[in-house]
Design a protein around this motif. Sequence first.
Motif, short mmCIF file in Angstrom:
data_model
loop_
_atom_site.label_atom_id
_atom_site.label_comp_id
_atom_site.label_asym_id
_atom_site.label_seq_id
_atom_site.Cartn_x
_atom_site.Cartn_y
_atom_site.Cartn_z
N SER A 25 -4.50 -0.01 21.62
CA SER A 25 -5.12 0.31 20.26
C SER A 25 -6.51 0.66 21.02
CB SER A 25 -5.31 -0.68 19.21
OG SER A 25 -3.98 -0.87 18.78
N ASP A 93 -1.09 -2.01 18.40
CA ASP A 93 0.00 -0.81 18.24
C ASP A 93 1.17 -1.27 19.01
OD1 ASP A 93 1.42 1.44 17.69
OD2 ASP A 93 0.11 2.63 19.00
N ILE A 136 -4.92 -7.11 12.77
CA ILE A 136 -4.72 -5.64 12.13
C ILE A 136 -3.64 -4.98 12.95
CG2 ILE A 136 -5.60 -3.60 11.55
CD1 ILE A 136 -8.42 -4.93 11.54
N PRO A 138 -1.02 -1.88 12.32
CA PRO A 138 -0.81 -0.88 11.51
C PRO A 138 0.74 -0.81 11.06
CG PRO A 138 -2.54 -0.09 13.06
CD PRO A 138 -2.02 -1.49 13.38
N THR A 173 -1.60 -4.71 7.31
CA THR A 173 -0.86 -3.71 7.76
C THR A 173 -0.93 -2.46 6.99
OG1 THR A 173 1.60 -3.34 8.62
CG2 THR A 173 1.32 -4.57 6.32
N PHE A 174 -0.14 -1.32 7.41
CA PHE A 174 -0.18 -0.15 6.71
C PHE A 174 1.26 0.22 6.20
CE2 PHE A 174 -4.31 -0.30 8.61
CZ PHE A 174 -5.05 0.44 7.71
N THR A 308 3.19 7.99 7.21
CA THR A 308 2.32 7.07 7.88
C THR A 308 2.29 6.89 9.31
OG1 THR A 308 2.12 5.92 5.79
CG2 THR A 308 1.24 5.03 7.77
N THR A 334 -0.65 9.82 10.73
CA THR A 334 -1.85 9.05 10.98
C THR A 334 -1.91 8.83 12.37
OG1 THR A 334 -0.94 6.70 10.65
CG2 THR A 334 -1.75 7.92 8.78
N LEU A 336 -2.57 5.97 13.47
CA LEU A 336 -2.41 4.44 13.48
C LEU A 336 -1.94 3.92 14.83
CD1 LEU A 336 -2.18 3.88 9.71
CD2 LEU A 336 -4.04 3.01 11.14
N ILE A 358 -10.36 1.89 8.52
CA ILE A 358 -10.21 0.53 9.41
C ILE A 358 -11.51 -0.30 9.39
CG2 ILE A 358 -9.45 -1.06 11.24
CD1 ILE A 358 -7.39 1.38 11.71
#
Length: 394
Positions: A25, A93, A136, A138, A173-174, A308, A334, A336, A358
């Motif tokens: 990330s 990620d 975090i 995603p 999370t997303f 996403t 995205t 992400l 974020i």
Amino acid sequence: MSEEEKKLVENVSYGPMGIIALESSRSIGAKVNDWIASWRDNRDSKYANTPDYDRYQRDSYLIDAKCPRFGSGEAKCIINETIRGLDVYILVDVCNYSLTYKVCGQINHMSPDDHFADLKRVISAISGKAARITVIMPFLYESRQHKRSARESLDCALALQELVNLGVDSIITFDAHDPRVQNAIPTRSFEDVKPTYQFTKALLRNVPDLVMDSSHLMIVSPDEGAMGRAVYFATMIGADMGMFYKRRDYSRIVDGRNPIVAHEFLGNDVQGKDVIVIDDMISSGESMLDVARELKQRNAGRIFVCSTFGLFTNGLEKFDKAYKEGLIDRVVTTNLIYQTPELLERDWYISADMSKYIALLIDSLNHDASISKLLNPTDRIHRVLERHRNGEKI
């Protein structure tokens, strides 16, 4: 200073902040850090002219942390600066397959399992010295394995419990495949964030003639699992909604799943209307392209795909072909997760940047401020739609 920032500085910071962006990330972590540093550099706060100001306002909040590997492929985490008392935010990620490492001289691409193991190594290296740890992630690790339909493992639930047992206080999370997996950790904070606002803004910026109302546009869910996303998006922009459901052949398994026999459509007539197909992820993309093909057979207008996470596990060639044939107009995903340089160069591709969002979440949480308005983007969506209708630049 925006209204959001004015409310932020009224809250005392939970503690000095640190951001650990794992190698997976690094790119989005740098953007997030730049946003926060810029805001705080131009912000009057309660910390001005106090001994704590140097800890609150810094040029960079990124913590130097690395996960080197031995020749056998085993690894460890090394944190090269103090994290004692910090409010730590870890970005990872798990889908970044571009990273490699050597195992006995052989090149291995990092899998989601490798990234999750590195995340645990970072938490272990912190050794309880941080004031608070927020992860975090995603793309939620193993989120596609969220329920048991036979005698099989429950990987996502186990992963969440493992993070909590290691000392993680909160997980962000997303667009989780199934947010009910948070029931595995009922005493911890689990936030499932939707990028609906970013999709809306990215589409209006890149397709200025797009009219978002029920007369010109329809939101379509490619299957029953994406119904909630489609209903929310359609409600936000005041458009109609339709849904496909997949008829599968449950007598056989191909590539780990039951193959789709046909897509059946439920909804109003799509003739002449632009269509936005929305889902949480594009894996191989075959299902999305099948849906686009079915919509074109029903005389739909332009077709925009919003997802996403753009995994594109079978490459981009099928999407190139669909774009040339006029089957799809644009694809929005995205940043992400990892995006290949080839994807970013495609004419049909739109990247929705999530770094500012974020950064807002991290900055708000560090001030112990409520993030409920950030998680519910209704007002922001309505504002950007109003600006678009008034001919203003988005």
